[in-house]
Design a protein around this motif. Structure first.
Motif, PDB file in Angstrom:
ATOM      1  N   PHE A 136      11.636 -30.918  36.699  1.00  0.00           N
ATOM      2  CA  PHE A 136      11.842 -29.743  35.860  1.00  0.00           C
ATOM      3  C   PHE A 136      10.865 -29.721  34.687  1.00  0.00           C
ATOM      4  CE2 PHE A 136      15.783 -31.093  37.791  1.00  0.00           C
ATOM      5  CZ  PHE A 136      16.282 -29.923  38.364  1.00  0.00           C
ATOM      6  N   GLY A 137      10.184 -28.597  34.501  1.00  0.00           N
ATOM      7  CA  GLY A 137       9.366 -28.392  33.321  1.00  0.00           C
ATOM      8  C   GLY A 137      10.234 -27.838  32.214  1.00  0.00           C
ATOM      9  N   PHE A 138      10.394 -28.585  31.121  1.00  0.00           N
ATOM     10  CA  PHE A 138      11.321 -28.149  30.070  1.00  0.00           C
ATOM     11  C   PHE A 138      10.621 -27.759  28.774  1.00  0.00           C
ATOM     12  CE2 PHE A 138      10.867 -32.668  29.371  1.00  0.00           C
ATOM     13  CZ  PHE A 138      10.984 -32.856  27.998  1.00  0.00           C
ATOM     14  N   THR A 139       9.273 -27.842  28.725  1.00  0.00           N
ATOM     15  CA  THR A 139       8.520 -27.379  27.558  1.00  0.00           C
ATOM     16  C   THR A 139       7.406 -26.450  28.022  1.00  0.00           C
ATOM     17  OG1 THR A 139       6.884 -29.172  27.600  1.00  0.00           O
ATOM     18  CG2 THR A 139       8.939 -29.593  26.398  1.00  0.00           C
ATOM     19  N   PHE A 140       6.730 -25.808  27.064  1.00  0.00           N
ATOM     20  CA  PHE A 140       5.657 -24.856  27.370  1.00  0.00           C
ATOM     21  C   PHE A 140       4.625 -24.981  26.250  1.00  0.00           C
ATOM     22  CE2 PHE A 140       3.881 -20.557  28.193  1.00  0.00           C
ATOM     23  CZ  PHE A 140       3.844 -20.585  29.585  1.00  0.00           C
ATOM     24  N   GLU A 141       3.580 -25.794  26.496  1.00  0.00           N
ATOM     25  CA  GLU A 141       2.683 -26.221  25.425  1.00  0.00           C
ATOM     26  C   GLU A 141       1.219 -25.872  25.725  1.00  0.00           C
ATOM     27  OE1 GLU A 141       3.711 -30.395  24.269  1.00  0.00           O
ATOM     28  OE2 GLU A 141       5.162 -30.187  25.898  1.00  0.00           O
ATOM     29  N   PRO A 142       0.621 -24.987  24.949  1.00  0.00           N
ATOM     30  CA  PRO A 142      -0.789 -24.655  25.176  1.00  0.00           C
ATOM     31  C   PRO A 142      -1.713 -25.804  24.793  1.00  0.00           C
ATOM     32  CG  PRO A 142      -0.012 -23.599  23.176  1.00  0.00           C
ATOM     33  CD  PRO A 142       1.187 -24.233  23.819  1.00  0.00           C
ATOM     34  N   ILE A 143      -2.851 -25.871  25.459  1.00  0.00           N
ATOM     35  CA  ILE A 143      -3.894 -26.853  25.159  1.00  0.00           C
ATOM     36  C   ILE A 143      -4.925 -26.147  24.285  1.00  0.00           C
ATOM     37  CG2 ILE A 143      -5.560 -28.457  26.136  1.00  0.00           C
ATOM     38  CD1 ILE A 143      -2.545 -28.975  26.731  1.00  0.00           C
ATOM     39  N   VAL A 144      -5.255 -26.736  23.153  1.00  0.00           N
ATOM     40  CA  VAL A 144      -5.972 -26.013  22.104  1.00  0.00           C
ATOM     41  C   VAL A 144      -7.238 -26.750  21.659  1.00  0.00           C
ATOM     42  CG1 VAL A 144      -3.778 -25.049  21.298  1.00  0.00           C
ATOM     43  CG2 VAL A 144      -4.706 -27.112  20.199  1.00  0.00           C
ATOM     44  N   MET A 145      -7.977 -26.088  20.793  1.00  0.00           N
ATOM     45  CA  MET A 145      -9.099 -26.702  20.090  1.00  0.00           C
ATOM     46  C   MET A 145      -8.744 -26.789  18.606  1.00  0.00           C
ATOM     47  SD  MET A 145     -12.494 -25.055  21.914  1.00  0.00           S
ATOM     48  CE  MET A 145     -12.142 -23.364  21.419  1.00  0.00           C
ATOM     49  N   VAL A 146      -9.396 -27.711  17.919  1.00  0.00           N
ATOM     50  CA  VAL A 146      -9.190 -27.889  16.475  1.00  0.00           C
ATOM     51  C   VAL A 146     -10.550 -28.064  15.824  1.00  0.00           C
ATOM     52  CG1 VAL A 146      -8.140 -29.318  14.668  1.00  0.00           C
ATOM     53  CG2 VAL A 146      -6.950 -28.998  16.843  1.00  0.00           C
ATOM     54  N   TYR A 147     -10.738 -27.461  14.664  1.00  0.00           N
ATOM     55  CA  TYR A 147     -11.976 -27.709  13.912  1.00  0.00           C
ATOM     56  C   TYR A 147     -11.646 -27.880  12.431  1.00  0.00           C
ATOM     57  CZ  TYR A 147     -11.817 -22.704  12.597  1.00  0.00           C
ATOM     58  OH  TYR A 147     -11.444 -21.475  12.104  1.00  0.00           O
ATOM     59  N   LEU A 255      -7.679 -28.643   8.506  1.00  0.00           N
ATOM     60  CA  LEU A 255      -7.852 -28.425   9.940  1.00  0.00           C
ATOM     61  C   LEU A 255      -7.324 -27.060  10.355  1.00  0.00           C
ATOM     62  CD1 LEU A 255      -6.716 -31.895  11.357  1.00  0.00           C
ATOM     63  CD2 LEU A 255      -9.004 -31.183  10.640  1.00  0.00           C
ATOM     64  N   VAL A 256      -7.949 -26.490  11.374  1.00  0.00           N
ATOM     65  CA  VAL A 256      -7.541 -25.199  11.925  1.00  0.00           C
ATOM     66  C   VAL A 256      -7.345 -25.350  13.433  1.00  0.00           C
ATOM     67  CG1 VAL A 256      -8.181 -22.779  12.288  1.00  0.00           C
ATOM     68  CG2 VAL A 256      -8.831 -23.935  10.160  1.00  0.00           C
ATOM     69  N   MET A 257      -6.244 -24.824  13.937  1.00  0.00           N
ATOM     70  CA  MET A 257      -5.973 -24.834  15.372  1.00  0.00           C
ATOM     71  C   MET A 257      -6.356 -23.496  15.987  1.00  0.00           C
ATOM     72  SD  MET A 257      -2.330 -25.380  17.353  1.00  0.00           S
ATOM     73  CE  MET A 257      -1.718 -23.738  17.006  1.00  0.00           C
ATOM     74  N   VAL A 258      -6.960 -23.544  17.170  1.00  0.00           N
ATOM     75  CA  VAL A 258      -7.361 -22.328  17.884  1.00  0.00           C
ATOM     76  C   VAL A 258      -6.864 -22.401  19.320  1.00  0.00           C
ATOM     77  CG1 VAL A 258      -9.300 -20.969  18.736  1.00  0.00           C
ATOM     78  CG2 VAL A 258      -9.423 -21.993  16.471  1.00  0.00           C
ATOM     79  N   VAL A 259      -6.103 -21.408  19.744  1.00  0.00           N
ATOM     80  CA  VAL A 259      -5.796 -21.247  21.163  1.00  0.00           C
ATOM     81  C   VAL A 259      -6.972 -20.485  21.763  1.00  0.00           C
ATOM     82  CG1 VAL A 259      -4.230 -20.272  22.866  1.00  0.00           C
ATOM     83  CG2 VAL A 259      -3.320 -21.176  20.717  1.00  0.00           C
ATOM     84  N   PRO A 260      -7.730 -21.074  22.695  1.00  0.00           N
ATOM     85  CA  PRO A 260      -8.942 -20.423  23.212  1.00  0.00           C
ATOM     86  C   PRO A 260      -8.673 -19.016  23.730  1.00  0.00           C
ATOM     87  CG  PRO A 260      -8.822 -22.693  23.987  1.00  0.00           C
ATOM     88  CD  PRO A 260      -7.514 -22.392  23.305  1.00  0.00           C
ATOM     89  N   GLN A 261      -9.556 -18.100  23.365  1.00  0.00           N
ATOM     90  CA  GLN A 261      -9.353 -16.696  23.699  1.00  0.00           C
ATOM     91  C   GLN A 261      -9.691 -16.366  25.137  1.00  0.00           C
ATOM     92  OE1 GLN A 261     -11.664 -14.556  20.798  1.00  0.00           O
ATOM     93  NE2 GLN A 261     -10.324 -15.107  19.092  1.00  0.00           N
ATOM     94  N   ASP A 262     -10.565 -17.169  25.779  1.00  0.00           N
ATOM     95  CA  ASP A 262     -10.932 -16.832  27.161  1.00  0.00           C
ATOM     96  C   ASP A 262      -9.858 -17.281  28.142  1.00  0.00           C
ATOM     97  OD1 ASP A 262     -11.581 -19.430  26.475  1.00  0.00           O
ATOM     98  OD2 ASP A 262     -13.603 -19.386  27.311  1.00  0.00           O
ATOM     99  N   TYR A 263      -9.337 -18.473  27.962  1.00  0.00           N
ATOM    100  CA  TYR A 263      -8.168 -18.911  28.715  1.00  0.00           C
ATOM    101  C   TYR A 263      -7.573 -20.120  28.017  1.00  0.00           C
ATOM    102  CZ  TYR A 263     -10.802 -22.854  30.715  1.00  0.00           C
ATOM    103  OH  TYR A 263     -11.529 -24.007  30.880  1.00  0.00           O
ATOM    104  N   ALA A 264      -6.273 -20.288  28.175  1.00  0.00           N
ATOM    105  CA  ALA A 264      -5.574 -21.409  27.545  1.00  0.00           C
ATOM    106  C   ALA A 264      -4.700 -22.090  28.591  1.00  0.00           C
ATOM    107  CB  ALA A 264      -4.721 -20.935  26.381  1.00  0.00           C
ATOM    108  N   LEU A 265      -5.036 -23.337  28.911  1.00  0.00           N
ATOM    109  CA  LEU A 265      -4.153 -24.125  29.766  1.00  0.00           C
ATOM    110  C   LEU A 265      -2.819 -24.319  29.073  1.00  0.00           C
ATOM    111  CD1 LEU A 265      -6.547 -26.976  30.971  1.00  0.00           C
ATOM    112  CD2 LEU A 265      -5.809 -24.985  32.279  1.00  0.00           C
ATOM    113  N   VAL A 266      -1.758 -24.362  29.840  1.00  0.00           N
ATOM    114  CA  VAL A 266      -0.433 -24.649  29.303  1.00  0.00           C
ATOM    115  C   VAL A 266       0.177 -25.760  30.141  1.00  0.00           C
ATOM    116  CG1 VAL A 266       1.879 -23.781  28.800  1.00  0.00           C
ATOM    117  CG2 VAL A 266      -0.101 -22.286  28.497  1.00  0.00           C
ATOM    118  N   LEU A 267       0.563 -26.849  29.494  1.00  0.00           N
ATOM    119  CA  LEU A 267       1.214 -27.942  30.201  1.00  0.00           C
ATOM    120  C   LEU A 267       2.721 -27.833  30.027  1.00  0.00           C
ATOM    121  CD1 LEU A 267       2.483 -30.481  28.314  1.00  0.00           C
ATOM    122  CD2 LEU A 267       0.068 -30.707  27.737  1.00  0.00           C
TER     123      LEU A 267
END
Length: 391
Positions: A136-147, A255-267
């Motif tokens: 069972f997948g019980f979370t929904f977490e995007p993979i992001v970039m940070v700068y 620090l700044v978090m960015v969810v990529p605008q072209d596509y974002a993996l979600v684990l």
């Protein structure tokens, strides 16, 4: 209050909600204990890849609802968890396994090391977030970039994979040793993101080559990457786990978090009950709890892990993230495709391509190097910072 079981090393006491959890640090893993509040206690042993700040609210709430259960939670890295489960396959110690290394979790279930849950919560769980009634997948977490914010004084900050590639190609010297990402050779989560990126993006290998040319550092945890970014050793982080990042940047304004605008993996963190769980009754109660509306509301409101439950909406839910990012959201699918990513030849080919990209390009993980100094305080023209996307 819960009674604290005292360990032999490194014990600290952490009050969370209605329960008090004891943290024991060992060479292999960090362990959280919650003692039962009844004379006749029922044990529950969990192997997980979920850091204490994120798992404590869940364990505390579960303990409040189940005061007769004594919890022993072992926090491991992804490949260490997988290896330990295989070592113990003939005599399992853990009742519950949960990890974001989705292919490895699927492999364990596919090999018959999981047990089905026959409960209304399991049967009603969304089909896209489970395999049979065992995983069972019980979370929904995007993979992001940070700068780092001060990066914007030197160059345009990346808001997509394509912009990161352009930045690495245009500023290879300036970014030498200043970019960090997962090492897919030593991190199950990192390998998962690499294989998914390669499947989605036609220019993924160009990006890997650019990472190698810039002598990017390779780490095994998001926490290590965030620490390096905060202290100025790294300026850009690629493919970090968004749930950890969101918590960290809230107290690290540099620090700044960015969810990529072209596509974002979600684990999704996948949870399952061990086939020969020593304590199957408590394992079922814990997994049913994770799939319940109260636990999912807690995930949405008190953590940054993201709720999956279809009856939970608003901030911190899969429904909200899908509504805001639309087709850019690319969840890693739970199914036979995960097992295919662990094919020996495919894995060897991907890792060899990574190695080739980094050949003759030293990284911080290769051995001691001179420490990188933080940004120069010399004033330079500033550029406006884009708004960071939030999961």
């Amino acid at each position: 209050m819960a009674r604290i079981r005292r360990g032999a090393v490194g014990l600290t006491r952490v009050a969370v909600g209605l329960a008090t959890l004891a943290l024991v640090t060992t060479a292999q893993a960090r362990t959280l204990h919650v003692a039962a509040e009844t004379d006749s206690s029922l044990p529950l042993v969990i192997y997980g890849v979920l850091d204490p700040p994120q798992v404590r609210p869940l364990l505390a709430d579960f303990h409040r609802r189940n005061p007769d259960i004594e919890i022993e939670y072992h926090n491991l890295e992804t490949l260490a968890l997988h290896a330990r489960v295989l070592q113990e396959r003939n005599a399992p110690r853990a009742d519950v396994l949960m990890s974001p290394a989705m292919p490895w979790q699927y492999e364990l279930a596919n090999e018959g090391l999981s047990a089905p849950l026959d409960s209304p919560a399991a049967a009603a769980w969304p089909s896209w977030a489970r395999w049979r009634q065992e995983l069972f997948g019980f979370t929904f977490e995007p993979i992001v970039m940070v700068y780092r914010r001060d990066l914007a004084r030197r160059m345009a900050v990346p808001t997509s994979h394509a912009e990161l590639l352009n930045l690495l190609q245009q500023h290879a010297n300036a970014l030498k040793h200043r970019v960090v990402t997962y090492d897919p050779r030593r991190s199950g989560a990192g390998y998962t993101y690499a294989i998914e990126d390669a499947r989605i993006s036609a220019r993924y290998w160009d990006l890997v080559e650019a990472l190698g040319q810039s002598h990017s550092a390779l780490e095994t945890t998001t926490g290590a990457m965030l620490e390096g970014l905060s202290d100025g050793r790294y300026w850009i982080g690629y493919n970090l786990i968004g749930s950890y990042v969101q918590d960290y940047v809230a107290t690290h304004p540099e620090l700044v978090m960015v969810v990529p605008q072209d596509y974002a993996l979600v684990l999704q963190r996948l949870v399952m009950m061990s086939r020969e769980a020593p304590h199957p009754a408590t394992a079922r109660r814990f997994i049913d709890y994770l799939l319940s509306a109260p636990a999912q509301r807690l995930l949405a409101s008190r953590t940054t892990l993201g709720a999956v439950h279809p009856g939970i909406d608003g901030d911190g839910t899969a429904a909200d993230l899908r509504a805001r990012l639309g087709d850019a959201i690319r969840p890693v699918q739970i199914g036979p495709g995960l097992l295919a990513t662990l094919d020996t030849l495919k894995r060897q080919t991907l890792l060899e391509q990574w190695q080739q990209a980094f050949d003759n390009h030293s990284t911080f993980t290769d051995g001691p190097m001179e420490p990188s100094a933080p940004f120069s305080p010399t004033p330079v023209p500033t550029a406006s910072l884009p708004e960071a996307s939030q999961p």
